[in-house]
Scaffold this active site. Structure first.
Site, mmCIF file in Angstrom:
data_model
loop_
_atom_site.group_PDB
_atom_site.id
_atom_site.type_symbol
_atom_site.label_atom_id
_atom_site.label_comp_id
_atom_site.label_asym_id
_atom_site.label_seq_id
_atom_site.Cartn_x
_atom_site.Cartn_y
_atom_site.Cartn_z
ATOM 1 N N GLY A 147 0.837 -1.193 0.000
ATOM 2 C CA GLY A 147 0.000 0.000 0.000
ATOM 3 C C GLY A 147 0.868 1.238 0.000
ATOM 4 O O GLY A 147 2.089 1.168 -0.171
ATOM 5 N N TYR A 158 -3.635 12.260 10.790
ATOM 6 C CA TYR A 158 -2.667 12.746 9.801
ATOM 7 C C TYR A 158 -3.064 14.100 9.212
ATOM 8 O O TYR A 158 -2.233 14.778 8.615
ATOM 9 C CB TYR A 158 -2.496 11.737 8.665
ATOM 10 C CG TYR A 158 -2.019 10.370 9.093
ATOM 11 C CD1 TYR A 158 -1.455 10.158 10.352
ATOM 12 C CD2 TYR A 158 -2.135 9.275 8.252
ATOM 13 C CE1 TYR A 158 -1.027 8.910 10.745
ATOM 14 C CE2 TYR A 158 -1.709 8.013 8.635
ATOM 15 C CZ TYR A 158 -1.158 7.836 9.893
ATOM 16 O OH TYR A 158 -0.739 6.587 10.276
ATOM 17 N N LYS A 172 -8.043 5.360 11.036
ATOM 18 C CA LYS A 172 -7.736 5.004 12.421
ATOM 19 C C LYS A 172 -8.458 5.915 13.410
ATOM 20 O O LYS A 172 -8.614 7.126 13.168
ATOM 21 C CB LYS A 172 -6.222 5.078 12.654
ATOM 22 C CG LYS A 172 -5.417 4.251 11.674
ATOM 23 C CD LYS A 172 -3.917 4.372 11.921
ATOM 24 C CE LYS A 172 -3.154 3.675 10.818
ATOM 25 N NZ LYS A 172 -3.081 4.474 9.582
ATOM 26 N N HIS A 208 -5.833 3.535 16.743
ATOM 27 C CA HIS A 208 -4.524 4.061 16.353
ATOM 28 C C HIS A 208 -3.453 3.810 17.424
ATOM 29 O O HIS A 208 -2.373 3.306 17.131
ATOM 30 C CB HIS A 208 -4.649 5.563 16.073
ATOM 31 C CG HIS A 208 -3.563 6.097 15.203
ATOM 32 N ND1 HIS A 208 -3.730 7.227 14.412
ATOM 33 C CD2 HIS A 208 -2.293 5.691 14.982
ATOM 34 C CE1 HIS A 208 -2.616 7.470 13.753
ATOM 35 N NE2 HIS A 208 -1.722 6.552 14.083
ATOM 36 N N ASN A 248 -0.154 -0.462 17.073
ATOM 37 C CA ASN A 248 0.773 -0.152 18.180
ATOM 38 C C ASN A 248 0.395 -0.874 19.467
ATOM 39 O O ASN A 248 0.554 -0.335 20.562
ATOM 40 C CB ASN A 248 0.823 1.362 18.413
ATOM 41 C CG ASN A 248 1.287 2.116 17.183
ATOM 42 O OD1 ASN A 248 2.384 1.905 16.698
ATOM 43 N ND2 ASN A 248 0.415 2.970 16.653
ATOM 44 N N SER A 290 5.623 7.775 0.105
ATOM 45 C CA SER A 290 6.459 8.455 -0.880
ATOM 46 C C SER A 290 5.611 9.463 -1.634
ATOM 47 O O SER A 290 4.420 9.252 -1.864
ATOM 48 C CB SER A 290 7.078 7.466 -1.875
ATOM 49 O OG SER A 290 7.889 8.158 -2.809
#
Length: 328
Positions: free
Chosen positions: A20, A52, A81, A114, A164, A265
């Site tokens: 992904g 984000y 999340k 998250h 996490n 990226s």
């Protein structure tokens, strides 16, 4: 039902792509180009999160891709999340709907908790008292999980999982859950293989997604003298021998362990290179070399000020719901 090509089968019967693209730390102005380049290169998994701050931009890019006929919604696997201010089970659905609104979607393929710690609702995303200590709420993951299960029953999320989390947290949720977690997302790369945790989750029937696969070099708190996986001499030699890039070798090592990868990226050439990891294999000897690079070094530690010499400097080692001392 077998998994789709280059995918891993979830315990719900859905297929999650092994490759992904991650949206963490992507500037909103670069999101559209990144998402569109990835999807046009064949990437079908988009890893997002409310935290984000760029889900609106992801949604705009997806809308354009749908309208252009590049991809259909059903061909994509979209993750978001739940942030820690919304761990009260009554808040989960509304928070998920907020992400869906920004993404312009009717449902998520995967919704993750998250981080395992809960914060008060409202105010700062990471609330602190006057002394700089983080303020926590005593809401267990099992309590929050009830809200996650409701989201599945409402059709807002097809799969739910943890991020996490360590083995104790997974066990606690697993034992209390009616709908079992499908996925565990954790930091993993050659310097943090997390082999025991990966094996533990996969033995439960959970798929594993790794983030910061290439060392999270663009993060704001990166230290100039920290070890960098992309510069590792053993990885560079393997890459040279195979005619591949170090990034491709790292990603291949992970997917051969059935760990999904979500490299971030904004460079179209790098995005294209990241898709070229399914046309070669690492030998058993190569895998052993990669496995041997582990040094338990974390690049990302929400609950720490920064990693120092591979160890975490804890802000609050007594954080509710986070047993730090476990090996995995």
């Amino acid at each position: 039902m077998p998994a789709r090509p280059n995918s891993v089968l979830l315990n719900t019967g859905d297929s999650m792509p092994l490759l992904g693209i991650g949206m963490w730390n992507v500037d909103p102005k670069d999101v559209g180009g990144s998402v569109k380049a990835a999807v046009k290169a064949g990437v079908r998994c988009i890893d997002c999160a409310w935290d984000y701050g760029n889900e609106t931009e992801v949604g705009n890019a997806l809308k354009e891709l749908f309208e252009e006929g590049v991809v259909t919604r059903e061909e994509l696997f979209v993750t978001s999340k739940l942030w820690s201010n919304f761990h009260d089970p009554e808040d989960v659905e509304d928070h998920l709907k907020d992400s869906l609104r920004m993404l312009g979607l009717d449902y998520l393929d995967l919704y993750l908790i998250h981080w395992p710690m809960a914060f008060p609702k409202g105010g700062a995303k990471v609330p602190e008292d006057k002394d700089g200590n983080i303020i926590y709420l005593e809401i267990t993951l099992s309590e929050t999980w009830k809200g996650m299960e409701k989201a599945v029953r409402s059709g807002l999320a097809k799969n739910i999982g943890l991020s996490n989390a360590n083995s104790k947290m997974i066990t606690d949720v697993w034992n209390d859950a009616t709908i079992k977690p499908s996925v565990l997302q954790i930091e993993t790369h050659p310097y943090l293989s997390q082999a025991k945790l990966v094996d533990f989750a996969q033995a439960k029937g959970m798929a594993v997604t790794g983030y910061s696969n290439l060392g999270a070099v663009a993060r704001s708190w990166a230290m100039s003298d920290e070890p960098r996986v992309l510069q590792d001499e053993a990885i560079k030699k393997l890459a040279s021998d195979l005619g591949k890039t170090p990034a491709q070798v790292i990603l291949r090592w992970l997917v051969q362990r059935k760990v999904a990868v979500i490299p971030k990226s904004t460079n179209p050439d790098h995005i294209k290179e990241n898709t070229e990891i399914f046309n070669f294999e690492l030998s058993d000897e190569n895998m052993k070399i990669m496995d041997g690079l582990n040094r338990n070094y974390r690049y990302v530690a929400f609950w720490a000020d920064k990693p120092v010499d591979g160890k975490l400097v804890f802000r609050d080692p007594n954080c509710f719901n986070f047993p730090f001392g476990l090996e995995y």
